[in-house]
Design a protein around this motif. Structure first.
Motif, PDB file in Angstrom:
ATOM      1  N   PRO A   1       0.813  -1.226   0.000  1.00 50.49           N
ATOM      2  CA  PRO A   1       0.000   0.000   0.000  1.00 50.49           C
ATOM      3  C   PRO A   1       0.845   1.275   0.000  1.00 50.49           C
ATOM      4  CG  PRO A   1      -0.922  -1.575   1.534  1.00 50.49           C
ATOM      5  CD  PRO A   1       0.397  -2.137   1.063  1.00 50.49           C
ATOM      6  N   ARG A   2       1.964   1.269   0.694  1.00 51.15           N
ATOM      7  CA  ARG A   2       2.838   2.436   0.709  1.00 51.15           C
ATOM      8  C   ARG A   2       3.381   2.713  -0.700  1.00 51.15           C
ATOM      9  NH1 ARG A   2       4.303   7.362   2.413  1.00 51.15           N
ATOM     10  NH2 ARG A   2       6.540   7.646   2.325  1.00 51.15           N
ATOM     11  N   GLY A   3       3.832   1.670  -1.384  1.00 48.01           N
ATOM     12  CA  GLY A   3       4.333   1.834  -2.734  1.00 48.01           C
ATOM     13  C   GLY A   3       3.268   2.345  -3.693  1.00 48.01           C
ATOM     14  N   ILE A   4       2.059   1.802  -3.597  1.00 50.14           N
ATOM     15  CA  ILE A   4       0.960   2.237  -4.458  1.00 50.14           C
ATOM     16  C   ILE A   4       0.639   3.703  -4.197  1.00 50.14           C
ATOM     17  CG2 ILE A   4      -1.513   1.939  -4.930  1.00 50.14           C
ATOM     18  CD1 ILE A   4      -1.038  -1.100  -4.375  1.00 50.14           C
ATOM     19  N   ASP A   5       0.623   4.087  -2.935  1.00 52.78           N
ATOM     20  CA  ASP A   5       0.373   5.485  -2.585  1.00 52.78           C
ATOM     21  C   ASP A   5       1.415   6.405  -3.218  1.00 52.78           C
ATOM     22  OD1 ASP A   5      -0.913   7.653  -0.997  1.00 52.78           O
ATOM     23  OD2 ASP A   5       1.014   7.634   0.061  1.00 52.78           O
ATOM     24  N   LEU A   6       2.666   6.009  -3.189  1.00 54.40           N
ATOM     25  CA  LEU A   6       3.734   6.815  -3.794  1.00 54.40           C
ATOM     26  C   LEU A   6       3.524   6.971  -5.299  1.00 54.40           C
ATOM     27  CD1 LEU A   6       6.703   5.287  -1.804  1.00 54.40           C
ATOM     28  CD2 LEU A   6       5.880   7.644  -1.621  1.00 54.40           C
ATOM     29  N   LEU A   7       3.134   5.888  -5.957  1.00 55.68           N
ATOM     30  CA  LEU A   7       2.851   5.970  -7.398  1.00 55.68           C
ATOM     31  C   LEU A   7       1.694   6.919  -7.683  1.00 55.68           C
ATOM     32  CD1 LEU A   7       3.056   2.314  -8.766  1.00 55.68           C
ATOM     33  CD2 LEU A   7       4.555   4.227  -9.324  1.00 55.68           C
ATOM     34  N   GLN A   8       0.643   6.779  -6.915  1.00 56.72           N
ATOM     35  CA  GLN A   8      -0.540   7.608  -7.141  1.00 56.72           C
ATOM     36  C   GLN A   8      -0.261   9.086  -6.873  1.00 56.72           C
ATOM     37  OE1 GLN A   8      -3.354   5.289  -4.752  1.00 56.72           O
ATOM     38  NE2 GLN A   8      -4.350   4.641  -6.656  1.00 56.72           N
ATOM     39  N   ARG A   9       0.703   9.374  -6.001  1.00 55.53           N
ATOM     40  CA  ARG A   9       1.085  10.762  -5.734  1.00 55.53           C
ATOM     41  C   ARG A   9       2.218  11.234  -6.639  1.00 55.53           C
ATOM     42  NH1 ARG A   9       3.038  11.794  -0.519  1.00 55.53           N
ATOM     43  NH2 ARG A   9       3.394   9.623  -0.057  1.00 55.53           N
ATOM     44  N   LYS A  10       2.533  10.425  -7.663  1.00 54.49           N
ATOM     45  CA  LYS A  10       3.550  10.781  -8.670  1.00 54.49           C
ATOM     46  C   LYS A  10       4.940  10.975  -8.074  1.00 54.49           C
ATOM     47  CE  LYS A  10       0.408  11.380 -12.020  1.00 54.49           C
ATOM     48  NZ  LYS A  10      -0.283  10.167 -12.230  1.00 54.49           N
TER      49      LYS A  10
ATOM     50  N   ASP B   1      -6.671  -2.807  -2.052  1.00 54.26           N
ATOM     51  CA  ASP B   1      -7.666  -1.759  -2.300  1.00 54.26           C
ATOM     52  C   ASP B   1      -7.132  -0.706  -3.265  1.00 54.26           C
ATOM     53  OD1 ASP B   1     -10.197  -0.666  -1.984  1.00 54.26           O
ATOM     54  OD2 ASP B   1      -9.552   0.646  -0.346  1.00 54.26           O
ATOM     55  N   ALA B   2      -6.552  -1.191  -4.376  1.00 54.02           N
ATOM     56  CA  ALA B   2      -5.949  -0.306  -5.372  1.00 54.02           C
ATOM     57  C   ALA B   2      -6.662  -0.462  -6.711  1.00 54.02           C
ATOM     58  CB  ALA B   2      -4.474  -0.648  -5.537  1.00 54.02           C
ATOM     59  N   PRO B   3      -6.714   0.581  -7.485  1.00 48.89           N
ATOM     60  CA  PRO B   3      -7.315   0.478  -8.811  1.00 48.89           C
ATOM     61  C   PRO B   3      -6.497  -0.474  -9.695  1.00 48.89           C
ATOM     62  CG  PRO B   3      -6.875   2.783  -8.234  1.00 48.89           C
ATOM     63  CD  PRO B   3      -6.251   1.935  -7.190  1.00 48.89           C
ATOM     64  N   PRO B   4      -7.146  -1.420 -10.359  1.00 47.98           N
ATOM     65  CA  PRO B   4      -6.413  -2.324 -11.259  1.00 47.98           C
ATOM     66  C   PRO B   4      -5.623  -1.575 -12.330  1.00 47.98           C
ATOM     67  CG  PRO B   4      -8.615  -3.163 -10.872  1.00 47.98           C
ATOM     68  CD  PRO B   4      -8.558  -1.803 -10.242  1.00 47.98           C
ATOM     69  N   ALA B   5      -6.072  -0.387 -12.708  1.00 45.93           N
ATOM     70  CA  ALA B   5      -5.364   0.401 -13.729  1.00 45.93           C
ATOM     71  C   ALA B   5      -3.952   0.775 -13.278  1.00 45.93           C
ATOM     72  CB  ALA B   5      -6.160   1.655 -14.058  1.00 45.93           C
ATOM     73  N   VAL B   6      -3.760   0.972 -11.987  1.00 47.23           N
ATOM     74  CA  VAL B   6      -2.420   1.292 -11.480  1.00 47.23           C
ATOM     75  C   VAL B   6      -1.484   0.108 -11.706  1.00 47.23           C
ATOM     76  CG1 VAL B   6      -1.068   1.832  -9.410  1.00 47.23           C
ATOM     77  CG2 VAL B   6      -3.269   2.935  -9.782  1.00 47.23           C
TER      78      VAL B   6
ATOM     79  N   ALA C   1       4.793 -14.546  -5.477  1.00 48.93           N
ATOM     80  CA  ALA C   1       4.587 -15.959  -5.807  1.00 48.93           C
ATOM     81  C   ALA C   1       4.090 -16.089  -7.247  1.00 48.93           C
ATOM     82  CB  ALA C   1       3.582 -16.585  -4.845  1.00 48.93           C
ATOM     83  N   ARG C   2       4.477 -17.154  -7.900  1.00 40.62           N
ATOM     84  CA  ARG C   2       4.161 -17.358  -9.322  1.00 40.62           C
ATOM     85  C   ARG C   2       2.662 -17.399  -9.608  1.00 40.62           C
ATOM     86  NH1 ARG C   2       8.474 -17.364 -12.040  1.00 40.62           N
ATOM     87  NH2 ARG C   2      10.409 -18.275 -11.347  1.00 40.62           N
ATOM     88  N   ASP C   3       1.872 -17.851  -8.657  1.00 36.80           N
ATOM     89  CA  ASP C   3       0.433 -18.001  -8.919  1.00 36.80           C
ATOM     90  C   ASP C   3      -0.389 -16.761  -8.563  1.00 36.80           C
ATOM     91  OD1 ASP C   3       0.917 -18.365  -6.216  1.00 36.80           O
ATOM     92  OD2 ASP C   3      -0.659 -19.854  -5.956  1.00 36.80           O
ATOM     93  N   VAL C   4       0.243 -15.703  -8.100  1.00 38.12           N
ATOM     94  CA  VAL C   4      -0.474 -14.472  -7.739  1.00 38.12           C
ATOM     95  C   VAL C   4      -0.633 -13.606  -8.986  1.00 38.12           C
ATOM     96  CG1 VAL C   4      -0.379 -12.349  -6.377  1.00 38.12           C
ATOM     97  CG2 VAL C   4       0.332 -14.515  -5.361  1.00 38.12           C
ATOM     98  N   ARG C   5      -1.869 -13.176  -9.228  1.00 39.96           N
ATOM     99  CA  ARG C   5      -2.156 -12.327 -10.388  1.00 39.96           C
ATOM    100  C   ARG C   5      -2.254 -10.871  -9.951  1.00 39.96           C
ATOM    101  NH1 ARG C   5      -7.434 -14.872 -12.611  1.00 39.96           N
ATOM    102  NH2 ARG C   5      -7.921 -14.222 -10.510  1.00 39.96           N
ATOM    103  N   PRO C   6      -1.960  -9.939 -10.859  1.00 40.51           N
ATOM    104  CA  PRO C   6      -2.040  -8.519 -10.515  1.00 40.51           C
ATOM    105  C   PRO C   6      -3.403  -8.101  -9.957  1.00 40.51           C
ATOM    106  CG  PRO C   6      -0.937  -8.787 -12.617  1.00 40.51           C
ATOM    107  CD  PRO C   6      -1.443 -10.140 -12.221  1.00 40.51           C
ATOM    108  N   ILE C   7      -4.484  -8.621 -10.506  1.00 43.25           N
ATOM    109  CA  ILE C   7      -5.814  -8.242 -10.023  1.00 43.25           C
ATOM    110  C   ILE C   7      -6.009  -8.658  -8.568  1.00 43.25           C
ATOM    111  CG2 ILE C   7      -6.983 -10.310 -10.886  1.00 43.25           C
ATOM    112  CD1 ILE C   7      -8.443  -6.750 -10.815  1.00 43.25           C
ATOM    113  N   GLU C   8      -5.435  -9.782  -8.183  1.00 40.73           N
ATOM    114  CA  GLU C   8      -5.534 -10.225  -6.792  1.00 40.73           C
ATOM    115  C   GLU C   8      -4.805  -9.255  -5.860  1.00 40.73           C
ATOM    116  OE1 GLU C   8      -5.746 -15.052  -7.494  1.00 40.73           O
ATOM    117  OE2 GLU C   8      -3.779 -14.077  -7.457  1.00 40.73           O
TER     118      GLU C   8
END
Length: 176
Positions: A47-56, A80-85, A67-74
């Motif tokens: 969440p901290r990393g996503i927040d930094l991206l969203q704040r440019k 609680d991040a927008p899939p578009a990010v 893990a290999r079986d984890v998908r980005p949407i998961e």
């Protein structure tokens, strides 16, 4: 003589541990870097990393050690991040299995993308070792900025991490 050497080693270890425990890394605000890297494994890191991206505060982010079986949407849903990010700006590194390989995976990613600065986001108690391993993999030409996620580590966590940090430094000294 042996007792004195042993006592000196124990004293140095204890003083080093005290310094390690009272100088845990802190969160960083207001700093822009080319990229953010987030090793998996600790609450609040992604969440901290996503927040930094969203704040440019960075152009792109690597989550290393996924893990290999984890998908980005998961990950988007779990954080609680927008899939578009995730679609535009987040890469998932799947080859790392520990802190050392997080550093190697990150170094390859940074080299491929031509970044000159990276913000390392990890838990406060993990920062010293993660920074050391990343610096060892990157070399001196890339700027690393530490951005710690605060936690409340117990004595056991701090002792284990301090010993792992010392082992990493010793391995580096002998070229392992």
């Amino acid at each position: 003589m042996i007792k004195r050497v042993a006592a000196a080693v124990i004293l140095l270890w204890a003083l080093g541990f005290a310094l390690f425990a009272v100088t845990l890394a802190q969160p960083l605000e207001g700093r822009t870097t080319d990229a953010v890297v987030v090793p998996t494994g600790g609450a609040g890191r992604i969440p901290r990393g996503i927040d930094l991206l969203q704040r440019k505060q960075a152009k792109r982010m690597l989550i290393t050690g996924v893990a290999r079986d984890v998908r980005p949407i998961e990950l988007a849903i779990a954080n609680d991040a927008p899939p578009a990010v995730f679609a535009c700006c987040i890469d998932l590194g799947r080859s790392a299995v520990d802190t050392r390989s997080n550093g190697l995976e990150t170094a390859h990613w940074i080299e491929r993308r031509g970044f000159r600065s990276v913000r390392l986001v990890t838990t406060d108690w993990h920062m010293a070792r993660a920074h050391y391993e990343l610096r060892s993999a990157l070399g001196p030409d890339i700027e690393i900025v530490d951005d710690a996620v605060r936690s409340s580590p117990g004595l056991g966590v701090l002792l284990r991490e301090y010993n792992k940090y010392l082992l990493a430094r010793a391995a580096g000294l002998i070229g392992l």
